[in-house]
Enzyme design. Structure first.
Site, short mmCIF file in Angstrom:
data_model
loop_
_atom_site.label_atom_id
_atom_site.label_comp_id
_atom_site.label_asym_id
_atom_site.label_seq_id
_atom_site.Cartn_x
_atom_site.Cartn_y
_atom_site.Cartn_z
CE LYS A 40 -3.82 -2.48 2.04
NZ LYS A 40 -4.49 -2.99 3.23
CD GLN A 45 -3.78 -4.74 6.33
OE1 GLN A 45 -3.77 -3.73 5.64
NE2 GLN A 45 -4.24 -5.89 5.89
CG ASP A 102 -10.17 -0.30 4.83
OD1 ASP A 102 -9.84 -0.85 3.76
OD2 ASP A 102 -9.49 -0.34 5.87
N1 GUN Z 1 -7.34 -7.02 5.82
C1 GUN Z 1 -7.66 -7.77 4.75
N2 GUN Z 1 -8.26 -7.00 3.79
C2 GUN Z 1 -8.30 -5.75 4.30
C3 GUN Z 1 -8.80 -4.52 3.79
O1 GUN Z 1 -9.34 -4.41 2.67
N3 GUN Z 1 -8.66 -3.45 4.61
C4 GUN Z 1 -8.11 -3.53 5.84
N4 GUN Z 1 -8.04 -2.43 6.58
N5 GUN Z 1 -7.64 -4.66 6.35
C5 GUN Z 1 -7.74 -5.76 5.57
#
Ligand code: GUN
Length: 293
Positions: A55, A99, A122
């Site tokens: 990211k 995350q 998100d």
């Molecule tokens: N963990 C697995 N997929 C995601 C996601 O799309 N966003 C976040 N914040 N954590 C994740």
């Protein structure tokens, strides 16, 4: 039938290059605005570390600022809430991503609820979920948004198609089903208590597999001519080479014999999730600078 392979890498690259252009233009025309994304990782889960690194790298690629916060797994809920309060108040930060999963002693809902909805890139905050559900403009979850873009790469009209979503998580399954419904599909959600998954799959014109179990969906279950989106990213040991590799939730080679189009793992949905995160960060920045929602 030999399926068309849906190239998520190429599509993600195209989307990111559009975002980079838009961001560069915004910087020139809007008084130096540069989107800023804060990514918070609590603990040392290796898979999460890889995602967070990717990211941050994507932020660089599209010309965003990224702010990485890596906290020990002993971090308390109160500490994390304190950081979120700071990030909410910081005008340099336009998007906040915590995350998941979080360590067991931290309540995920409490944390998500603390994020300012306009910075919730998100799309997990109840305000965004509710707005999405009722058809209002919102920040929408990245993975299902990416899946919809990939489906639109291979079909013009999803209307009236039978769509099956396998998995009912808040991150993928539920918002995916909503997006397919909004695209006028007839939607079924299957899960661990579904009685005859094979039969449900056999009827699906569109199959989205998001259950997180390697090769669980058998090739012979796929309807002839179906569009298959495989969200699974499972680390397995290759039985032939003994080496670690990634596998999707769908038996890829066998599914290729029946599907009209299918996403590979890796190189399918994964890159799209990150491209859509960049898209959401750009959208959040615009919303915070007078575009409204
Ligand atoms: N963990 C697995 N997929 C995601 C996601 O799309 N966003 C976040 N914040 N954590 C994740």
């Amino acid at each position: 039938m030999t399926a068309q392979i849906i190239d998520g890498l190429a599509t993600a690259k195209r989307i990111k290059s559009g975002i980079a252009e838009h961001a560069a233009d915004m910087k020139i025309r809007q008084g130096g605005i540069v989107p800023g994304l804060a990514v918070v990782l609590v603990g040392d889960d290796p898979a999460s570390q890889v995602y967070v690194r990717n990211k941050n790298r994507s932020c660089e690629e599209v010309g965003f600022r990224s702010y990485s916060h890596t906290l020990p797994s002993s971090t308390t809920e109160l500490d994390l809430l304190g950081l979120i309060t700071e990030l909410n108040a910081n005008p340099q930060i336009n998007g906040i991503l915590i995350q998941l999963p979080l360590p067991d002693h931290i309540n995920e809902h409490t944390i998500i609820n603390a994020i300012d909805p306009i910075k919730d890139v998100d799309g997990f905050h109840p305000v965004n979920v509710g707005r999405h559900m009722t058809g209002l403009m919102s920040l929408t979850p990245c993975t299902p948004t990416g899946c919809m873009i990939l489906l639109n790469e291979v079909t013009q009209d999803l209307g009236g198609k039978k769509a099956l979503v396998v998995g009912r998580s808040n991150i993928v399954g539920k918002p995916m089903a909503l997006m397919l419904l909004q695209a006028n599909c007839t939607v079924t959600i299957a899960h661990s208590r579904t009685q005859d998954l094979a039969e449900e799959c056999r009827q699906a014109d569109i199959l989205v597999a998001a259950l997180g179990r390697p090769n669980f969906i058998k090739g012979e279950w796929i309807k002839e001519g179906a569009l298959v989106i495989d969200v699974g990213i499972n680390r397995i040991t290759d039985p032939e080479t003994g080496k670690n590799k990634l596998a999707g939730d769908v038996e890829f080679s066998a599914a290729c014999e029946r599907a009209a189009a299918i996403t590979p793992v890796p190189g399918g949905v994964g890159p799209m999730t990150i491209a859509c995160l960049m898209q959401n960060t750009l959208q959040a920045t615009m919303m915070q600078n007078g575009w409204g929602w």
